[in-house]
Design a protein around this motif. Structure first.
Motif, PDB file in Angstrom:
ATOM      1  N   ASP A 106      -6.295  -2.786   8.666  1.00  0.00           N
ATOM      2  CA  ASP A 106      -7.507  -3.539   9.014  1.00  0.00           C
ATOM      3  C   ASP A 106      -7.475  -4.931   8.404  1.00  0.00           C
ATOM      4  O   ASP A 106      -7.817  -5.922   9.058  1.00  0.00           O
ATOM      5  CB  ASP A 106      -8.754  -2.794   8.540  1.00  0.00           C
ATOM      6  N   VAL A 107      -7.061  -5.024   7.137  1.00  0.00           N
ATOM      7  CA  VAL A 107      -6.992  -6.316   6.455  1.00  0.00           C
ATOM      8  C   VAL A 107      -5.972  -7.225   7.127  1.00  0.00           C
ATOM      9  O   VAL A 107      -6.205  -8.424   7.323  1.00  0.00           O
ATOM     10  CB  VAL A 107      -6.642  -6.137   4.968  1.00  0.00           C
ATOM     11  N   LEU A 108      -4.823  -6.651   7.513  1.00  0.00           N
ATOM     12  CA  LEU A 108      -3.748  -7.443   8.117  1.00  0.00           C
ATOM     13  C   LEU A 108      -3.982  -7.724   9.590  1.00  0.00           C
ATOM     14  O   LEU A 108      -3.237  -8.503  10.202  1.00  0.00           O
ATOM     15  CB  LEU A 108      -2.407  -6.721   7.947  1.00  0.00           C
ATOM     16  N   GLY A 109      -4.987  -7.097  10.168  1.00  0.00           N
ATOM     17  CA  GLY A 109      -5.280  -7.312  11.581  1.00  0.00           C
ATOM     18  C   GLY A 109      -4.233  -6.709  12.505  1.00  0.00           C
ATOM     19  O   GLY A 109      -3.941  -7.263  13.577  1.00  0.00           O
ATOM     20  N   VAL A 157      -0.854 -11.473   2.931  1.00  0.00           N
ATOM     21  CA  VAL A 157      -0.402 -10.248   2.275  1.00  0.00           C
ATOM     22  C   VAL A 157      -1.619  -9.412   1.908  1.00  0.00           C
ATOM     23  O   VAL A 157      -2.711  -9.952   1.692  1.00  0.00           O
ATOM     24  CB  VAL A 157       0.423 -10.569   1.000  1.00  0.00           C
ATOM     25  N   CYS A 158      -1.431  -8.113   1.872  1.00  0.00           N
ATOM     26  CA  CYS A 158      -2.444  -7.195   1.355  1.00  0.00           C
ATOM     27  C   CYS A 158      -1.762  -6.322   0.324  1.00  0.00           C
ATOM     28  O   CYS A 158      -0.722  -5.712   0.601  1.00  0.00           O
ATOM     29  CB  CYS A 158      -3.039  -6.347   2.482  1.00  0.00           C
ATOM     30  N   GLU A 159      -2.314  -6.294  -0.889  1.00  0.00           N
ATOM     31  CA  GLU A 159      -1.739  -5.489  -1.960  1.00  0.00           C
ATOM     32  C   GLU A 159      -2.708  -4.376  -2.357  1.00  0.00           C
ATOM     33  O   GLU A 159      -3.911  -4.604  -2.453  1.00  0.00           O
ATOM     34  CB  GLU A 159      -1.438  -6.348  -3.188  1.00  0.00           C
ATOM     35  N   GLU A 160      -2.148  -3.212  -2.606  1.00  0.00           N
ATOM     36  CA  GLU A 160      -2.933  -2.086  -3.118  1.00  0.00           C
ATOM     37  C   GLU A 160      -2.384  -1.717  -4.485  1.00  0.00           C
ATOM     38  O   GLU A 160      -1.245  -1.277  -4.607  1.00  0.00           O
ATOM     39  CB  GLU A 160      -2.863  -0.903  -2.157  1.00  0.00           C
ATOM     40  N   GLY A 161      -3.191  -1.946  -5.526  1.00  0.00           N
ATOM     41  CA  GLY A 161      -2.783  -1.646  -6.883  1.00  0.00           C
ATOM     42  C   GLY A 161      -3.474  -0.398  -7.395  1.00  0.00           C
ATOM     43  O   GLY A 161      -4.697  -0.283  -7.323  1.00  0.00           O
ATOM     44  N   VAL A 162      -2.686   0.529  -7.925  1.00  0.00           N
ATOM     45  CA  VAL A 162      -3.217   1.804  -8.417  1.00  0.00           C
ATOM     46  C   VAL A 162      -2.940   1.892  -9.915  1.00  0.00           C
ATOM     47  O   VAL A 162      -1.782   1.837 -10.352  1.00  0.00           O
ATOM     48  CB  VAL A 162      -2.561   2.990  -7.681  1.00  0.00           C
ATOM     49  N   THR A 163      -4.013   2.036 -10.703  1.00  0.00           N
ATOM     50  CA  THR A 163      -3.893   2.067 -12.164  1.00  0.00           C
ATOM     51  C   THR A 163      -4.611   3.294 -12.709  1.00  0.00           C
ATOM     52  O   THR A 163      -5.776   3.540 -12.364  1.00  0.00           O
ATOM     53  CB  THR A 163      -4.502   0.809 -12.796  1.00  0.00           C
ATOM     54  N   ALA A 164      -3.937   4.046 -13.559  1.00  0.00           N
ATOM     55  CA  ALA A 164      -4.556   5.237 -14.151  1.00  0.00           C
ATOM     56  C   ALA A 164      -5.743   4.836 -15.020  1.00  0.00           C
ATOM     57  O   ALA A 164      -5.752   3.781 -15.652  1.00  0.00           O
ATOM     58  CB  ALA A 164      -3.524   6.005 -14.974  1.00  0.00           C
TER      59      ALA A 164
END
Length: 239
Positions: free
Chosen positions: A110-113, A219-226
């Protein structure tokens, strides 16, 4: 807007490093040599090197000048406010796997279209804490138009100058607006394995989009942090 002289010098050095003219650990031209080459003051050259140092691309060596950084740094997803540097939020990292093209999650598409089923280029990095343990798992997704125009994104290994600078050099496009959305959920089995935590564990997920002047995502980044290492601090004036 034309680049100022120190910015021109910084860009020239950045390009030469990216093209392999100077490798990790190698001594860069002295301030005196660059000042003569560009017909500028030593102070202007120092400003140019400060730009590269703030990007984590060069390191000052006392008594010998500047060398190309041997340990690339990267930033977690999000927090790319104007004036922020890679050094201020950067950390050592490992590149995971080989960049590939695959269908991204729906929120990224969705973000990147992207159209349903359309693939994007995926690059994954694992940011590390000072003791070498995992901090954040970041998956960067690039739309096909950017991936096609910037071929090094598809190659294994880090891009020392950073993907933002590289994409700008290859495409002429720069981010002018960032959007970060932070949510909390349980880690998947694969995320828990890479972050070296036991399930069930909560993770903070930052979805970051970098938009150009036409509001198209570069760019779309997904960051996952505990949860046990996630911390967000905001400072702001109050009246």
């Amino acid at each position: 807007m034309p680049l100022l002289k120190y910015e021109q010098i910084a860009e020239d050095l950045r390009t030469r490093i990216a093209n392999g003219e100077f490798v990790a650990g190698e001594l860069l031209p002295s301030g005196r040599d660059l000042a003569e080459q560009w017909t500028v003051s030593r102070a202007t050259v120092v400003k140019a090197y400060d730009v590269l140092r703030n990007d984590g691309l060069v390191v000052a060596r006392q008594g010998s000048g500047f060398t190309v950084a041997e340990t690339p740094i990267a930033r977690p997803a999000g927090g790319r406010r104007a004036g922020s540097t890679r050094v201020s939020g950067g950390a050592p990292y490992r590149r995971l796997g080989i960049p590939d093209r695959t269908v991204p999650p729906s929120q990224v598409a969705d973000v990147l279209g992207l159209m349903p089923g359309e693939k994007a280029l995926r690059r994954i990095r694992l940011l590390l804490l000072e003791d070498g343990s995992p901090h954040s798992l970041v998956t960067a997704w690039f739309p096909p138009s950017i991936a096609d125009a910037a071929p090094r994104l598809s190659m294994k290994g880090p891009i020392a100058e950073g993907t933002t600078h590289y994409v700008r050099r290859e495409t002429g496009l720069s981010p002018v607006e960032g959007a970060d959305v932070t949510t909390v959920r349980l880690a998947t089995e694969e995320e828990a394995r890479l972050l070296e935590v036991e399930q069930p564990v909560a993770v903070a997920v930052v979805l970051h989009a970098a938009l150009d002047k036409d509001r198209l995502a570069l760019v779309c980044e997904e960051g996952v942090t505990a949860s046990h290492v996630f911390e967000q601090i905001d400072k702001y004036p109050m009246r």
